[in-house]
Design a protein around this motif. Sequence first.
Motif, PDB file in Angstrom:
ATOM      1  N   UNK A 319       0.719  -1.369   0.133  1.00  0.00           N
ATOM      2  CA  UNK A 319      -0.281   0.045   0.150  1.00  0.00           C
ATOM      3  C   UNK A 319       0.817   1.387   0.169  1.00  0.00           C
ATOM      4  N   UNK A 320       1.908   1.527   1.051  1.00  0.00           N
ATOM      5  CA  UNK A 320       2.555   2.654   0.758  1.00  0.00           C
ATOM      6  C   UNK A 320       3.096   2.841  -0.566  1.00  0.00           C
ATOM      7  N   UNK A 321       4.089   2.043  -0.795  1.00  0.00           N
ATOM      8  CA  UNK A 321       4.931   2.016  -2.087  1.00  0.00           C
ATOM      9  C   UNK A 321       3.896   2.065  -3.187  1.00  0.00           C
ATOM     10  N   UNK A 322       2.863   1.218  -3.273  1.00  0.00           N
ATOM     11  CA  UNK A 322       2.101   1.451  -4.516  1.00  0.00           C
ATOM     12  C   UNK A 322       1.175   2.389  -4.546  1.00  0.00           C
ATOM     13  N   UNK A 323       0.935   3.066  -3.171  1.00  0.00           N
ATOM     14  CA  UNK A 323       0.091   4.338  -3.654  1.00  0.00           C
ATOM     15  C   UNK A 323       0.799   5.463  -3.933  1.00  0.00           C
ATOM     16  N   UNK A 324       2.214   5.514  -3.539  1.00  0.00           N
ATOM     17  CA  UNK A 324       3.145   6.581  -3.958  1.00  0.00           C
ATOM     18  C   UNK A 324       3.232   6.455  -5.379  1.00  0.00           C
ATOM     19  N   UNK A 325       3.510   5.327  -5.974  1.00  0.00           N
ATOM     20  CA  UNK A 325       3.802   5.247  -7.682  1.00  0.00           C
ATOM     21  C   UNK A 325       2.330   5.706  -8.131  1.00  0.00           C
ATOM     22  N   UNK A 326       1.179   5.086  -7.658  1.00  0.00           N
ATOM     23  CA  UNK A 326       0.020   5.502  -8.417  1.00  0.00           C
ATOM     24  C   UNK A 326      -0.232   7.009  -8.408  1.00  0.00           C
ATOM     25  N   UNK A 327      -0.068   7.402  -7.509  1.00  0.00           N
ATOM     26  CA  UNK A 327      -0.343   9.039  -7.134  1.00  0.00           C
ATOM     27  C   UNK A 327       0.583   9.579  -8.134  1.00  0.00           C
ATOM     28  N   UNK A 328       1.753   9.287  -8.415  1.00  0.00           N
ATOM     29  CA  UNK A 328       2.753  10.063  -9.119  1.00  0.00           C
ATOM     30  C   UNK A 328       2.273   9.959 -10.569  1.00  0.00           C
ATOM     31  N   UNK A 329       1.839   8.639 -11.007  1.00  0.00           N
ATOM     32  CA  UNK A 329       1.656   8.270 -12.389  1.00  0.00           C
ATOM     33  C   UNK A 329       0.251   9.185 -12.695  1.00  0.00           C
ATOM     34  N   UNK A 331      -0.804  11.852 -11.236  1.00  0.00           N
ATOM     35  CA  UNK A 331      -0.570  13.513 -11.296  1.00  0.00           C
ATOM     36  C   UNK A 331       0.280  13.835 -12.719  1.00  0.00           C
ATOM     37  N   UNK A 332       1.230  12.835 -13.139  1.00  0.00           N
ATOM     38  CA  UNK A 332       1.645  13.221 -14.566  1.00  0.00           C
ATOM     39  C   UNK A 332       0.572  13.218 -15.500  1.00  0.00           C
ATOM     40  N   UNK A 333      -0.111  12.048 -15.485  1.00  0.00           N
ATOM     41  CA  UNK A 333      -1.385  12.036 -16.578  1.00  0.00           C
ATOM     42  C   UNK A 333      -2.321  13.151 -16.606  1.00  0.00           C
ATOM     43  N   UNK A 334      -2.566  13.308 -15.378  1.00  0.00           N
ATOM     44  CA  UNK A 334      -3.637  14.359 -15.241  1.00  0.00           C
ATOM     45  C   UNK A 334      -3.011  15.909 -15.561  1.00  0.00           C
ATOM     46  N   UNK A 335      -1.891  15.914 -15.344  1.00  0.00           N
ATOM     47  CA  UNK A 335      -1.198  17.370 -15.908  1.00  0.00           C
ATOM     48  C   UNK A 335      -1.109  17.260 -17.319  1.00  0.00           C
TER      49      UNK A 335
END
Length: 589
Positions: A319-329, A331-335
Amino acid sequence: MATVAAAPLLRLPSGISQASPRSAPLQEFDYSDVQLTGGDLRAQFDRVHTAYLALNEDSVLKGYRERAGLPSPGHDMGGWYDPTGFAPGCHFGQYVSALARFAQATGDPATRDKVQRLVDGFASTLDADNFPYMNTKAATMWPSYTFDKHVIGLLDAHRFAGISSALPTLQRVTEGAQRYLPPKVWDHDDAPRQTPWDESYTLPENLFYAYEVTGRPEYLAMAQKYLANERFFDPLAAGKNVLPGLHAYSHCNALSSAARAYLTLHDEKYLRTAMNAWDMIEQTQQFASGGWGPDETFVVPHQGKLCESLTRTHHSFETPCGSYAHFKLARYLLRITGESRYGDGLERVLYNAILGVKDPAPEGHCFYYSDYHPAAQKTYHPDRWPCCSGTLPQVVADYLRSAYFHDEDGLYVNLFAPSELTWKRQDGPVKLIQDTRFPEAEESELRFEMAAPADFSLHVRIPRWAQSGATLAVNGKTVDADAKPGRFAGLHRRWQTGDTVQVKLPFTKRREPIDDQHPETVALMHGPLMLVALEQALEIPRRALENGGELRSAPGTPRRFELPLNKRVQFVPWYTVKDETYTTYFIQT
Ligand SMILES: [Zn+2]
């Protein structure tokens, strides 16, 4: 672009030219521009900040100092971090990165000073060869994994905590790591035997970041060297799903390298890679929580593997690692795309995964796996200071950067959370105050403060789950803002102090099948929230779970539901579960 004094570092291979990183259409705000002002996100943000501010600096530096022959007071950290542990000193950079983010977010001098001491303390352990690892084990087993974390830590220390020694230290670390980094990008199954878990394919994201910050082409060359084109990005860009069998977190993390490669190299292939992989994860890998990768592995789609995992393993989502990766991806794609569906995905993981983890314990015990096995409980990983102890504070600090975005003309509201934003515009700052009890309540109010009226657009994410009619009102009057689920609703006008926007996102209940082979094994969603039963209630009549069915709010408790079966079964959002036994998936009969 800041630059550091030129020094011999790495030779630039021929054929690598300067690239000009460009901004995504939507920009992130600084950590200092956003404040959480209440609610569960703020409470977790404060608890995690406090926990990492209390990190014992002597202990964090102990193994590095011992190796350098310096006095090394303090206790061993234990667990993974020990010199004899699984990954010696590997997460040092993540602790520094997270503290730097918290320092900028809070303006707290004690947090900033801690970053300074950690960076300087670490720099003093570098020898004439700039050996940047805790010991030979870390250098030979985890060369890329450790270096990647050092890079983000030192860049964040420079950028968010203003530590002037961070960039020269990064340069030394980069020089010292050269002898240990692989000659080319390796995946797990073609890495040499001594580095089975090293993750060179995650390196480019932070190396592109280093290039952007320093302007030094050597970082650009290294970033390009470790792009996982052949094995990973090229097939994904062509629509071929090569995810099954791969280590889930690190490969999701590597997709941020593709997104950053697109922004730096302007090659559409990398954007296709990241977008295709996002769709593959969302459509074929994802639990109702937004998590993925049972036993840390992407599954073969369309074979019912997610459902099989429910009774096979308690390790449903890292969960923490996966969420970190998921959040970053996300945010990149949203931006890059401006599409709200990436914000929907981030919100799903926020409320149903990372917000619900157990707090880190002072001695280093950390939440690792979300468990969707029947009759599950939230637990700590048996080993102290695992990988998730590094990503947890990074992702929690990133709640701030995930809430709002902007472009030249407008402001984007991605998360509904009690918060305040300061948007520094050329014609003066605009303050947005968001007042809400979301997700306990379905409404949010946005209020503007500014010195003089200003023309701009306000874009509000209308989540896909808001199927029963979202509404927007300006100063109390409902407006037609095309508030359809799955898009940003836009309001363009001349805004002035005191203007308010009321957002209403009615929650409905819905069932989500675990995979396409098991349509009767479902999780229960209520708006953005995954509800779990505080029982081992595996079979539930279909009519009871339908919208308007027998599941009712428990009197006086906004987040608790009851279902009258042979006894009253309680349902609560997963993130509110503490030590209770819960069940996530049900068979509908
Ligand atoms: Zn982890």
